[in-house]
Design a protein around this motif. Structure first.
Motif, PDB file in Angstrom:
ATOM      1  N   ARG A 167      58.168  47.012  36.382  1.00 30.10           N
ATOM      2  CA  ARG A 167      58.077  46.828  34.929  1.00 30.10           C
ATOM      3  C   ARG A 167      59.354  47.284  34.240  1.00 30.10           C
ATOM      4  N   TRP A 168      59.940  48.388  34.728  1.00 30.60           N
ATOM      5  CA  TRP A 168      61.209  48.831  34.134  1.00 30.60           C
ATOM      6  C   TRP A 168      62.279  47.760  34.329  1.00 30.60           C
ATOM      7  N   ALA A 169      62.343  47.191  35.492  1.00 31.51           N
ATOM      8  CA  ALA A 169      63.360  46.167  35.756  1.00 31.51           C
ATOM      9  C   ALA A 169      63.178  44.973  34.821  1.00 31.51           C
ATOM     10  N   ALA A 170      61.925  44.579  34.594  1.00 29.19           N
ATOM     11  CA  ALA A 170      61.663  43.446  33.703  1.00 29.19           C
ATOM     12  C   ALA A 170      62.057  43.773  32.266  1.00 29.19           C
ATOM     13  N   VAL A 171      61.745  44.996  31.830  1.00 31.45           N
ATOM     14  CA  VAL A 171      62.104  45.414  30.468  1.00 31.45           C
ATOM     15  C   VAL A 171      63.620  45.408  30.282  1.00 31.45           C
ATOM     16  N   PHE A 201      69.376  48.769  34.623  1.00 31.82           N
ATOM     17  CA  PHE A 201      68.382  49.512  35.387  1.00 31.82           C
ATOM     18  C   PHE A 201      68.999  49.910  36.719  1.00 31.82           C
ATOM     19  N   THR A 202      69.057  51.216  36.965  1.00 34.75           N
ATOM     20  CA  THR A 202      69.682  51.731  38.185  1.00 34.75           C
ATOM     21  C   THR A 202      68.660  52.495  39.012  1.00 34.75           C
ATOM     22  N   VAL A 203      68.478  52.082  40.248  1.00 32.82           N
ATOM     23  CA  VAL A 203      67.656  52.819  41.210  1.00 32.82           C
ATOM     24  C   VAL A 203      68.620  53.479  42.186  1.00 32.82           C
TER      25      VAL A 203
END
Length: 220
Positions: free
Chosen positions: A171-175, A183-185
């Motif tokens: 969901r974070w990636a989509a946002v 977005f960094t993992v």
């Protein structure tokens, strides 16, 4: 004049309206915007010397941007009693943000929050125009806080650890994709970032640099 790449740490005092004074550390820089680092709040048992906060200051100041990080009241050298009240965390952070802006002739600042200080960062974003927002290990903030928005007034970055199972990475990636954010993992890392900590600083410095090229950064 402080040149890009220098890392000169300066003790800084942040006055509150109630007469208390907070302890801070700042780094000068010629580029805009500046970065304000919100450490984990007192309930999470840390302060401005948190390893992630120190890495953010190092990475961003080496790109030539000024930084400021501080201790909430009652933590380290900051006066007062440690607070469990989010309203007081916001008051402390608002004073630090004002000083960060004063140090850059009123330019908007990027805020980077660590852990549960994300709630403070979101509150400040409602009160003061920002140049950007970085959420590291978001604790209170959720993807749903952004999913219903048509647009954001500032660049957004979210940084999470690969081994942090509390994060809904999909969901974070989509946002972030929807709002053209970053977005960094961080691979192989837990929330303490004992592995690949420099990647956190690199991601934050990238957002600050992006904010510096945005029209949102001009004026207040």
């Amino acid at each position: 004049m402080v040149m890009k790449g220098q890392y000169l740490e300066r003790p800084t005092l942040i006055p509150l309206g109630n007469g208390l004074v907070l302890e801070g550390v700042s780094h000068r820089g010629e580029l805009r915007p500046g970065l304000l680092v919100l450490p984990p709040p007192p309930v999470e048992g840390s302060g401005m010397d948190h390893v992630v906060g120190a890495e953010l200051a190092y990475a961003v100041s080496h790109q030539g941007h000024p930084t400021l990080r501080f201790n909430y009241r009652g933590v380290g050298g900051s006066q007062g009693q440690p607070s469990r009240t989010p309203l007081e965390w916001v008051e402390d952070a608002r004073a630090a943000l004002q000083l960060a802006m004063d140090n850059t002739a009123g330019h908007r600042a990027v805020i980077a929050s660590i852990g549960a200080s994300d709630a403070v960062a979101l509150r400040l974003a409602e009160q003061v125009p920002l140049a950007g927002l970085i959420l590291i290990n978001p604790s209170m903030a959720q993807p749903s806080d952004f999913e219903g928005r048509d647009s954001l007034a500032w660049p957004l970055a979210v940084i999470v650890a690969e081994l942090d199972e509390t994060q809904d990475r999909g969901r974070w990636a989509a946002v972030l994709e929807r709002h053209e954010g970053a977005f960094t993992v961080v691979p192989g890392a837990t929330r303490t970032y004992q592995r690949n900590l420099p990647l956190v600083g690199k991601a934050a410095a990238s957002l600050v640099g992006r904010a510096g090229g945005s029209a949102l950064n001009h004026g207040v």
